[in-house]
Design a protein around this motif. Structure first.
Motif, PDB file in Angstrom:
ATOM      1  N   GLN A  30      47.041-124.459  16.199  1.00 58.56           N
ATOM      2  CA  GLN A  30      46.247-123.758  17.207  1.00 58.56           C
ATOM      3  C   GLN A  30      44.840-123.601  16.640  1.00 58.56           C
ATOM      4  OE1 GLN A  30      47.436-119.744  18.339  1.00 58.56           O
ATOM      5  NE2 GLN A  30      46.215-119.889  20.212  1.00 58.56           N
ATOM      6  N   TRP A  64      43.468-117.184  23.147  1.00 58.30           N
ATOM      7  CA  TRP A  64      43.067-116.908  21.763  1.00 58.30           C
ATOM      8  C   TRP A  64      41.549-116.813  21.572  1.00 58.30           C
ATOM      9  CZ3 TRP A  64      44.830-114.848  17.537  1.00 58.30           C
ATOM     10  CH2 TRP A  64      44.279-115.162  16.291  1.00 58.30           C
ATOM     11  N   SER A 119      47.298-109.575  18.551  1.00 60.59           N
ATOM     12  CA  SER A 119      47.698-110.947  18.838  1.00 60.59           C
ATOM     13  C   SER A 119      48.083-111.665  17.548  1.00 60.59           C
ATOM     14  CB  SER A 119      46.555-111.667  19.556  1.00 60.59           C
ATOM     15  OG  SER A 119      47.045-112.713  20.341  1.00 60.59           O
ATOM     16  N   SER A 120      48.837-110.971  16.688  1.00 58.20           N
ATOM     17  CA  SER A 120      49.205-111.547  15.386  1.00 58.20           C
ATOM     18  C   SER A 120      47.952-111.971  14.630  1.00 58.20           C
ATOM     19  CB  SER A 120      50.129-112.760  15.560  1.00 58.20           C
ATOM     20  OG  SER A 120      51.199-112.456  16.404  1.00 58.20           O
ATOM     21  N   ASP A 132      52.390-119.393  12.259  1.00 58.04           N
ATOM     22  CA  ASP A 132      52.993-118.220  11.601  1.00 58.04           C
ATOM     23  C   ASP A 132      54.525-118.296  11.592  1.00 58.04           C
ATOM     24  OD1 ASP A 132      50.395-117.499  11.358  1.00 58.04           O
ATOM     25  OD2 ASP A 132      50.512-115.689  12.573  1.00 58.04           O
ATOM     26  N   TYR A 151      52.674-116.671  22.034  1.00 55.82           N
ATOM     27  CA  TYR A 151      53.042-116.639  20.630  1.00 55.82           C
ATOM     28  C   TYR A 151      54.331-115.823  20.466  1.00 55.82           C
ATOM     29  CZ  TYR A 151      50.976-117.816  16.030  1.00 55.82           C
ATOM     30  OH  TYR A 151      50.664-118.399  14.811  1.00 55.82           O
ATOM     31  N   ASP A 202      46.639-113.063  23.265  1.00 54.18           N
ATOM     32  CA  ASP A 202      46.962-114.442  23.630  1.00 54.18           C
ATOM     33  C   ASP A 202      48.481-114.497  23.706  1.00 54.18           C
ATOM     34  OD1 ASP A 202      47.161-117.183  23.975  1.00 54.18           O
ATOM     35  OD2 ASP A 202      47.006-117.603  21.830  1.00 54.18           O
ATOM     36  N   ARG A 209      36.591-112.869   9.268  1.00 51.50           N
ATOM     37  CA  ARG A 209      36.635-112.095  10.527  1.00 51.50           C
ATOM     38  C   ARG A 209      36.082-110.692  10.326  1.00 51.50           C
ATOM     39  NH1 ARG A 209      42.692-114.255  12.069  1.00 51.50           N
ATOM     40  NH2 ARG A 209      42.034-116.334  12.738  1.00 51.50           N
ATOM     41  N   THR A 237      45.449-112.244  11.838  1.00 49.30           N
ATOM     42  CA  THR A 237      45.398-112.067  10.393  1.00 49.30           C
ATOM     43  C   THR A 237      44.066-111.444   9.970  1.00 49.30           C
ATOM     44  OG1 THR A 237      46.844-113.958  10.084  1.00 49.30           O
ATOM     45  CG2 THR A 237      45.482-113.329   8.188  1.00 49.30           C
ATOM     46  N   THR A 240      42.923-120.701  14.073  1.00 52.99           N
ATOM     47  CA  THR A 240      43.916-119.829  13.433  1.00 52.99           C
ATOM     48  C   THR A 240      43.948-120.095  11.930  1.00 52.99           C
ATOM     49  OG1 THR A 240      45.669-121.468  13.731  1.00 52.99           O
ATOM     50  CG2 THR A 240      45.402-119.829  15.477  1.00 52.99           C
ATOM     51  N   THR A 241      44.675-119.255  11.215  1.00 51.31           N
ATOM     52  CA  THR A 241      44.812-119.466   9.774  1.00 51.31           C
ATOM     53  C   THR A 241      45.618-120.739   9.498  1.00 51.31           C
ATOM     54  OG1 THR A 241      46.736-118.009   9.765  1.00 51.31           O
ATOM     55  CG2 THR A 241      44.601-117.014   9.190  1.00 51.31           C
ATOM     56  N   GLU A 282      53.858-112.056  21.062  1.00 47.36           N
ATOM     57  CA  GLU A 282      53.270-111.744  22.370  1.00 47.36           C
ATOM     58  C   GLU A 282      53.479-112.957  23.261  1.00 47.36           C
ATOM     59  OE1 GLU A 282      50.957-110.540  19.822  1.00 47.36           O
ATOM     60  OE2 GLU A 282      50.698-112.539  19.017  1.00 47.36           O
TER      61      GLU A 282
HETATM   62  N1  ARG Z   1      47.924-115.207  12.375  1.00 48.45           N
HETATM   63  C1  ARG Z   1      47.156-116.335  12.758  1.00 48.45           C
HETATM   64  C2  ARG Z   1      45.686-116.023  12.750  1.00 48.45           C
HETATM   65  O1  ARG Z   1      45.308-114.897  12.796  1.00 48.45           O
HETATM   66  C3  ARG Z   1      47.548-116.897  14.117  1.00 48.45           C
HETATM   67  C4  ARG Z   1      47.510-115.927  15.232  1.00 48.45           C
HETATM   68  C5  ARG Z   1      47.649-116.578  16.585  1.00 48.45           C
HETATM   69  N2  ARG Z   1      47.968-115.619  17.571  1.00 48.45           N
HETATM   70  C6  ARG Z   1      48.262-115.917  18.851  1.00 48.45           C
HETATM   71  N3  ARG Z   1      48.631-114.953  19.644  1.00 48.45           N
HETATM   72  N4  ARG Z   1      48.193-117.138  19.246  1.00 48.45           N
HETATM   73  O2  ARG Z   1      44.876-116.890  12.732  1.00 48.45           O
END
Ligand code: ARG
Length: 271
Positions: free
Chosen positions: A152, A88, A105-106, A196, A51, A48, A113, A108, A155-156, A55
């Protein structure tokens, strides 16, 4: 005369055949080498790309720390990559349906998950932070109670707000893309964005004219990003070996330096 001519033609033909035969082994050799290059398997990577700096899209190209990271991992493991921005929620659909080999994509690593997907070893430490307009009276997570918070979806950051304000609380405004969450705050529809740390810090820094501040709160957990795979993917071990190799040989630190201007804490990833 006729006979002589046909003998000459015969010799010419023989020589041609011999020369051609001699040429073959060499050509064959180089052919196999090029084939080997071409045979490198291509993995489909989904992300995604909204971010930054992890990315994002720059002139139609997907770039960022995660992108350089996954390219280095692929190089180490001997794969070619095809990286695609899908958004996402679609990441989880693509990986869940085995239509992509991996996602960066960052993302977590968490227990929820892990039930549906596989993860690599951790490659990045992160935590949620609060982005607010300068002068806001929000100084901690507790202060978010009674305020509108943009996150978002899925997300976490959303999970942290569900825990703090209550699941599906009307004050939690969910967006499919983090940039939309930020725009919501900028247009006055929300008092804060929770996302994040790297993302909100970079955004505040790169947009000084917008006068934004980042608020930290110790109650937000420490998180680790991992590469996401379909459950039971055969790539997990290979990718883990490659991640450990680039962590050990300095490539990871080089990429980290390029994006963040300082040395990463690699030890924290091993705990
Ligand atoms: N680290 C957070 C998660 O895993 C947010 C990641 C969102 N990444 C993105 N590319 N929008 O929930």
């Amino acid at each position: 005369m006729k006979k002589k001519l046909s003998i000459i033609w015969g010799i010419v033909l023989m020589l041609t055949v011999i020369l051609a035969a001699c040429g073959t082994p060499e050509e064959k050799g180089s052919d196999t080498e090029t084939n080997k290059e071409e045979e490198k398997k291509t993995l489909r990577v989904v992300t995604d790309a909204a971010y930054a700096p992890m990315e994002y899209q720059d002139k139609g190209e997907v770039v960022g720390f995660d992108i350089d990271f996954v390219k280095a991992v692929a190089e180490e493991a001997g794969y070619e990559l095809e990286i695609e921005h899908v958004g996402w929620d679609p990441i989880f659909v693509e990986i869940g349906g085995n239509r992509a080999d991996l996602a960066v994509s960052s993302i977590t690593i968490n227990d929820d998950r892990k039930q549906t997907y596989d993860f690599s070893v951790p490659y990045f430490q992160s935590t949620n932070k609060i982005l607010v307009p300068e002068g806001s009276d929000i100084k901690s997570a507790e202060d978010l109670k009674g305020k509108k918070v943009a996150v978002q979806n899925g997300t976490t950051g959303q999970m942290a707000m569900d825990a703090l304000l209550g699941k599906n609380h009307e004050d939690i405004k969910k967006f499919e893309d983090n940039n939309l969450a930020i725009m919501e705050m900028e247009s006055g529809g929300a008092d804060a964005v929770v996302a994040d740390n790297m993302i909100v810090e970079e955004y505040a820094k790169n947009n000084p004219d917008k006068n934004l501040t980042v608020v930290e709160d110790g109650t937000f957990e420490s998180e680790f990003y991992g590469v996401l795979f379909p459950k039971d993917s055969e790539l997990v071990d290979e990718v883990n070996t490659a991640i450990n190799a680039i962590l050990a040989n300095g490539t990871y630190s080089e990429i980290y330096q390029k994006w963040f201007g300082n040395e990463p804490n690699i030890e924290v990833l091993k705990e």
